[in-house]
Scaffold this motif. Structure first.
Motif, PDB file in Angstrom:
ATOM      1  N   HIS A 134       2.760 -17.719  -7.832  1.00 40.89           N
ATOM      2  CA  HIS A 134       3.852 -16.116  -7.775  1.00 40.89           C
ATOM      3  C   HIS A 134       3.230 -15.115  -8.671  1.00 40.89           C
ATOM      4  CE1 HIS A 134       7.793 -19.429  -8.291  1.00 40.89           C
ATOM      5  NE2 HIS A 134       7.153 -19.223  -7.393  1.00 40.89           N
ATOM      6  N   LEU A 135       2.171 -14.764  -9.049  1.00 42.70           N
ATOM      7  CA  LEU A 135       1.422 -13.779  -9.926  1.00 42.70           C
ATOM      8  C   LEU A 135       0.898 -13.284  -8.946  1.00 42.70           C
ATOM      9  CD1 LEU A 135      -0.052 -15.117 -13.305  1.00 42.70           C
ATOM     10  CD2 LEU A 135       1.723 -13.554 -13.155  1.00 42.70           C
ATOM     11  N   LYS A 136       0.125 -14.421  -7.943  1.00 43.17           N
ATOM     12  CA  LYS A 136      -0.526 -13.024  -6.475  1.00 43.17           C
ATOM     13  C   LYS A 136       0.220 -12.940  -5.674  1.00 43.17           C
ATOM     14  CE  LYS A 136      -4.641 -17.034  -7.095  1.00 43.17           C
ATOM     15  NZ  LYS A 136      -4.635 -18.188  -5.653  1.00 43.17           N
ATOM     16  N   ASP A 137       1.938 -13.717  -5.399  1.00 42.88           N
ATOM     17  CA  ASP A 137       2.824 -12.951  -4.648  1.00 42.88           C
ATOM     18  C   ASP A 137       3.342 -11.779  -4.841  1.00 42.88           C
ATOM     19  OD1 ASP A 137       2.052 -15.262  -2.967  1.00 42.88           O
ATOM     20  OD2 ASP A 137       3.763 -16.562  -3.877  1.00 42.88           O
ATOM     21  N   GLY A 138       3.375 -11.837  -6.286  1.00 39.35           N
ATOM     22  CA  GLY A 138       3.533 -10.436  -7.119  1.00 39.35           C
ATOM     23  C   GLY A 138       3.177  -9.448  -7.079  1.00 39.35           C
ATOM     24  N   ALA A 139       1.421  -9.593  -7.001  1.00 40.80           N
ATOM     25  CA  ALA A 139       0.337  -8.468  -7.176  1.00 40.80           C
ATOM     26  C   ALA A 139       0.136  -8.357  -5.653  1.00 40.80           C
ATOM     27  CB  ALA A 139      -1.312  -9.326  -7.418  1.00 40.80           C
ATOM     28  N   LYS A 140       0.591  -9.187  -4.343  1.00 40.76           N
ATOM     29  CA  LYS A 140       0.185  -8.708  -3.101  1.00 40.76           C
ATOM     30  C   LYS A 140       1.637  -7.776  -2.489  1.00 40.76           C
ATOM     31  CE  LYS A 140       0.151 -10.681   1.057  1.00 40.76           C
ATOM     32  NZ  LYS A 140       0.532 -12.066   1.953  1.00 40.76           N
ATOM     33  N   ASP A 141       2.974  -8.147  -3.313  1.00 40.95           N
ATOM     34  CA  ASP A 141       4.368  -7.647  -3.001  1.00 40.95           C
ATOM     35  C   ASP A 141       3.794  -5.659  -3.700  1.00 40.95           C
ATOM     36  OD1 ASP A 141       6.769  -7.290  -1.755  1.00 40.95           O
ATOM     37  OD2 ASP A 141       7.445  -7.455  -3.880  1.00 40.95           O
ATOM     38  N   SER A 142       3.765  -5.771  -4.453  1.00 40.19           N
ATOM     39  CA  SER A 142       3.310  -4.610  -5.241  1.00 40.19           C
ATOM     40  C   SER A 142       1.936  -3.238  -4.729  1.00 40.19           C
ATOM     41  CB  SER A 142       2.743  -4.379  -6.598  1.00 40.19           C
ATOM     42  OG  SER A 142       1.462  -4.926  -6.587  1.00 40.19           O
ATOM     43  N   GLY A 143       1.608  -4.260  -3.823  1.00 39.91           N
ATOM     44  CA  GLY A 143      -0.020  -3.421  -2.806  1.00 39.91           C
ATOM     45  C   GLY A 143      -0.722  -2.859  -3.875  1.00 39.91           C
ATOM     46  N   ILE A 144      -0.996  -3.649  -5.148  1.00 38.37           N
ATOM     47  CA  ILE A 144      -1.723  -2.796  -5.721  1.00 38.37           C
ATOM     48  C   ILE A 144      -3.004  -2.756  -5.237  1.00 38.37           C
ATOM     49  CG2 ILE A 144      -2.300  -4.333  -7.708  1.00 38.37           C
ATOM     50  CD1 ILE A 144      -2.354  -2.258  -9.833  1.00 38.37           C
ATOM     51  N   GLU A 145      -3.638  -3.608  -4.099  1.00 41.16           N
ATOM     52  CA  GLU A 145      -5.059  -3.883  -3.588  1.00 41.16           C
ATOM     53  C   GLU A 145      -5.630  -3.926  -2.792  1.00 41.16           C
ATOM     54  OE1 GLU A 145      -4.828  -8.433  -2.523  1.00 41.16           O
ATOM     55  OE2 GLU A 145      -5.513  -9.188  -4.795  1.00 41.16           O
ATOM     56  N   ARG A 146      -4.409  -3.281  -2.451  1.00 43.67           N
ATOM     57  CA  ARG A 146      -4.605  -2.043  -0.762  1.00 43.67           C
ATOM     58  C   ARG A 146      -4.707  -0.132  -1.379  1.00 43.67           C
ATOM     59  NH1 ARG A 146       0.005  -4.911   1.274  1.00 43.67           N
ATOM     60  NH2 ARG A 146       1.979  -2.934   0.912  1.00 43.67           N
ATOM     61  N   ARG A 147      -4.369  -0.252  -2.452  1.00 39.35           N
ATOM     62  CA  ARG A 147      -3.904   0.489  -2.680  1.00 39.35           C
ATOM     63  C   ARG A 147      -5.153   1.446  -4.153  1.00 39.35           C
ATOM     64  NH1 ARG A 147       1.729  -0.692  -2.166  1.00 39.35           N
ATOM     65  NH2 ARG A 147       2.510   1.036  -0.397  1.00 39.35           N
ATOM     66  N   GLY A 148      -5.685   1.613  -3.507  1.00 38.86           N
ATOM     67  CA  GLY A 148      -7.089   2.844  -5.009  1.00 38.86           C
ATOM     68  C   GLY A 148      -6.221   3.367  -5.899  1.00 38.86           C
ATOM     69  N   VAL A 149      -5.603   4.392  -5.682  1.00 37.84           N
ATOM     70  CA  VAL A 149      -5.683   5.639  -6.091  1.00 37.84           C
ATOM     71  C   VAL A 149      -4.412   4.640  -7.214  1.00 37.84           C
ATOM     72  CG1 VAL A 149      -4.171   7.340  -6.277  1.00 37.84           C
ATOM     73  CG2 VAL A 149      -5.577   7.073  -4.732  1.00 37.84           C
ATOM     74  N   LEU A 150      -3.180   3.926  -6.799  1.00 33.48           N
ATOM     75  CA  LEU A 150      -2.405   3.543  -7.457  1.00 33.48           C
ATOM     76  C   LEU A 150      -3.256   2.675  -8.969  1.00 33.48           C
ATOM     77  CD1 LEU A 150       0.177   2.939  -8.626  1.00 33.48           C
ATOM     78  CD2 LEU A 150       0.268   1.084  -6.644  1.00 33.48           C
ATOM     79  N   LYS A 151      -4.115   2.029  -8.134  1.00 33.71           N
ATOM     80  CA  LYS A 151      -4.709   0.711  -9.372  1.00 33.71           C
ATOM     81  C   LYS A 151      -5.586   1.992  -9.904  1.00 33.71           C
ATOM     82  CE  LYS A 151      -7.407  -2.541  -7.492  1.00 33.71           C
ATOM     83  NZ  LYS A 151      -8.060  -3.054  -6.851  1.00 33.71           N
ATOM     84  N   GLY A 152      -6.215   2.530 -10.176  1.00 35.80           N
ATOM     85  CA  GLY A 152      -7.216   3.766 -10.902  1.00 35.80           C
ATOM     86  C   GLY A 152      -6.586   4.093 -11.844  1.00 35.80           C
ATOM     87  N   ALA A 153      -4.605   4.655 -11.306  1.00 32.64           N
ATOM     88  CA  ALA A 153      -4.108   5.358 -12.090  1.00 32.64           C
ATOM     89  C   ALA A 153      -3.697   3.810 -13.268  1.00 32.64           C
ATOM     90  CB  ALA A 153      -2.673   6.158 -11.798  1.00 32.64           C
ATOM     91  N   VAL A 154      -3.421   3.139 -12.779  1.00 33.19           N
ATOM     92  CA  VAL A 154      -2.837   2.402 -14.151  1.00 33.19           C
ATOM     93  C   VAL A 154      -4.231   1.866 -15.280  1.00 33.19           C
ATOM     94  CG1 VAL A 154      -2.518  -0.223 -14.080  1.00 33.19           C
ATOM     95  CG2 VAL A 154      -1.093   1.118 -12.128  1.00 33.19           C
ATOM     96  N   VAL A 155      -4.872   1.797 -14.184  1.00 34.27           N
ATOM     97  CA  VAL A 155      -6.179   1.192 -15.064  1.00 34.27           C
ATOM     98  C   VAL A 155      -6.657   2.459 -16.135  1.00 34.27           C
ATOM     99  CG1 VAL A 155      -8.571   0.733 -15.183  1.00 34.27           C
ATOM    100  CG2 VAL A 155      -7.433  -0.291 -13.979  1.00 34.27           C
ATOM    101  N   SER A 156      -6.408   4.090 -15.449  1.00 29.93           N
ATOM    102  CA  SER A 156      -7.071   4.455 -16.588  1.00 29.93           C
ATOM    103  C   SER A 156      -5.629   4.942 -17.608  1.00 29.93           C
ATOM    104  CB  SER A 156      -6.503   6.215 -15.359  1.00 29.93           C
ATOM    105  OG  SER A 156      -7.611   6.263 -15.053  1.00 29.93           O
ATOM    106  N   ALA A 157      -4.444   5.104 -16.897  1.00 27.36           N
ATOM    107  CA  ALA A 157      -3.694   4.895 -18.488  1.00 27.36           C
ATOM    108  C   ALA A 157      -3.141   4.281 -19.427  1.00 27.36           C
ATOM    109  CB  ALA A 157      -2.039   4.896 -17.756  1.00 27.36           C
ATOM    110  N   LEU A 158      -3.542   2.383 -18.444  1.00 24.91           N
ATOM    111  CA  LEU A 158      -4.356   1.660 -19.774  1.00 24.91           C
ATOM    112  C   LEU A 158      -5.221   1.801 -20.790  1.00 24.91           C
ATOM    113  CD1 LEU A 158      -2.772  -1.296 -18.233  1.00 24.91           C
ATOM    114  CD2 LEU A 158      -1.420  -0.373 -19.763  1.00 24.91           C
ATOM    115  N   ALA A 159      -6.567   2.053 -20.183  1.00 28.62           N
ATOM    116  CA  ALA A 159      -7.530   2.523 -20.751  1.00 28.62           C
ATOM    117  C   ALA A 159      -7.561   3.730 -22.178  1.00 28.62           C
ATOM    118  CB  ALA A 159      -8.607   2.650 -19.957  1.00 28.62           C
ATOM    119  N   LEU A 160      -6.841   4.738 -21.378  1.00 24.72           N
ATOM    120  CA  LEU A 160      -6.581   5.671 -22.301  1.00 24.72           C
ATOM    121  C   LEU A 160      -5.395   5.796 -23.307  1.00 24.72           C
ATOM    122  CD1 LEU A 160      -7.492   8.992 -19.602  1.00 24.72           C
ATOM    123  CD2 LEU A 160      -9.104   8.023 -21.147  1.00 24.72           C
ATOM    124  N   PHE A 161      -4.784   4.705 -23.238  1.00 25.45           N
ATOM    125  CA  PHE A 161      -3.834   5.050 -24.584  1.00 25.45           C
ATOM    126  C   PHE A 161      -3.918   5.084 -25.496  1.00 25.45           C
ATOM    127  CE2 PHE A 161       0.221   2.733 -26.264  1.00 25.45           C
ATOM    128  CZ  PHE A 161       0.380   3.176 -26.000  1.00 25.45           C
TER     129      PHE A 161
END
Length: 348
Positions: A134-161
């Motif tokens: 279910h977790l894998k399906d959720g990650a795949k459904d969010s498209g985070i693996e193929r959206r590098g900019v989105l992934k970078g934004a999430v990681v940056s936000a969590l790292a800088l907070f």
């Protein structure tokens, strides 16, 4: 509650030796109480419980009677009679309820032991595999693996907070740690007394016996950088707040060095409690007692604001006052000791 009815297999001790398996002894056989088989004993226990709750009722009634009928100006060995009576009444009221409930539970309520087996809490491998999928399906459904900019934004936000929390805290290191400021307030010689919050000047002739005033320094008499509307006003006002009362001068008990700190029965004391700094503002005219609403420390305004009850350990600091040529009440000086609770470099 037992883990199971039978323990099988073997266990390894701390020394590495293998212990033999043992039989779970289970719970001991139920031993009936006297009240379970003897109706007279059960009735006796019931009467005891009723008596204990009746004791609580008597304690409550006694508390109310003491509150409304006993004079609050009498004392036993320096402790107010009303306070002692109220304390005893409350003690019996609570003790009766507590003991009554305990005796009821132990002698009249069911005391049969109950065992519930403890089952394994871990999910089965099949359930865990489904959850991971279910977790894998959720990650795949969010498209985070193929959206590098989105992934970078999430990681940056969590790292800088965390910086949003850490930087202000680190910024406090090396800031103003001058605790000497707690030794002084904005009261000075000649600063006129004004009502809080209106800021109206107070004439001694207008202060009647039995009246109480919440007082602050008059804005025009203090430095411009700490006047109302400035950044420092709230901090400075919180240290300078005063309660002023007037009583018959014959009721005042004043030490020799403080006889000129009052004016015709008018005395002024810091409102900052010497326990933990709460504002003391509940004045009782008949006894001249000043009560802190936070922890009930009580100060005698007729006797140097000495502590007569509660956890505070020091009297309230007194503000020396007098009158100017126009009849207005003014301060003779700042407080002669730090206001509020103790701090680590307080001399007294």
């Amino acid at each position: 509650m037992t883990d199971s009815q039978v323990v099988s297999g073997s266990e390894t001790s701390h020394s590495g030796e293998v212990a033999e398996s043992f039989q779970d002894p289970g719970i001991p056989a139920h031993v009936p109480r006297l009240g379970d088989s003897d109706p007279k004993a059960a009735k006796r226990s019931e009467r005891i419980v009723v008596a204990l709750f009746a004791l609580s009722v008597i304690g409550t009634i006694g508390t109310l009677v003491a509150f409304f009928t006993l004079p609050d100006d009498t004392s036993i060995a320096g402790v107010r009679t009303q306070n002692v009576t109220l304390g005893l009444g409350l003690a019996f009221a609570l003790l009766g309820i507590g003991l009554g409930a305990i005796h009821w539970a132990k002698t009249l309520m069911s005391d049969h032991e109950v065992v519930e087996d403890r089952h394994a809490t871990a999910s089965s491998p099949e359930v865990r595999e489904i959850a991971i999928q279910h977790l894998k399906d959720g990650a795949k459904d969010s498209g985070i693996e193929r959206r590098g900019v989105l992934k970078g934004a999430v990681v940056s936000a969590l790292a800088l907070f965390p910086l949003a929390l850490a930087v202000p805290l680190i910024g406090e290191v090396g800031s103003d740690w001058n605790i000497g400021k707690f030794r002084h307030t904005i009261w000075r010689r000649g600063v006129r007394l004004a009502t809080d919050p209106t800021g109206r000047l107070i004439k001694a002739a207008d202060v009647t016996i039995g009246s109480a005033y919440h007082v602050i320094p008059y804005a025009e008499d203090i430095a411009e950088e700490v006047r109302p509307g400035t950044h420092s006003w709230i901090d400075e006002k919180s240290k300078a707040i005063v309660l002023m009362v007037r009583m018959d001068p014959r009721e005042l008990t004043e030490s020799e060095e403080r006889k000129d700190w009052s004016h015709n029965g008018i005395v002024a004391y810091s409102k900052v409690c010497t326990h933990v700094g709460c504002p003391v503002a509940l004045y009782e005219r008949q006894t001249h007692h000043l009560l802190c609403p936070c922890h009930q420390s009580t100060f005698d305004m007729a006797d140097g604001a000495k502590v007569v009850f509660g956890p505070a350990k020091r009297p309230l600091p007194q503000l020396p006052i007098t009158v100017d040529d126009d009849g207005y009440l003014v301060a003779q000086s700042d407080f002669h000791e730090p206001v509020g609770p103790s701090f680590w470099e307080r001399l007294k």
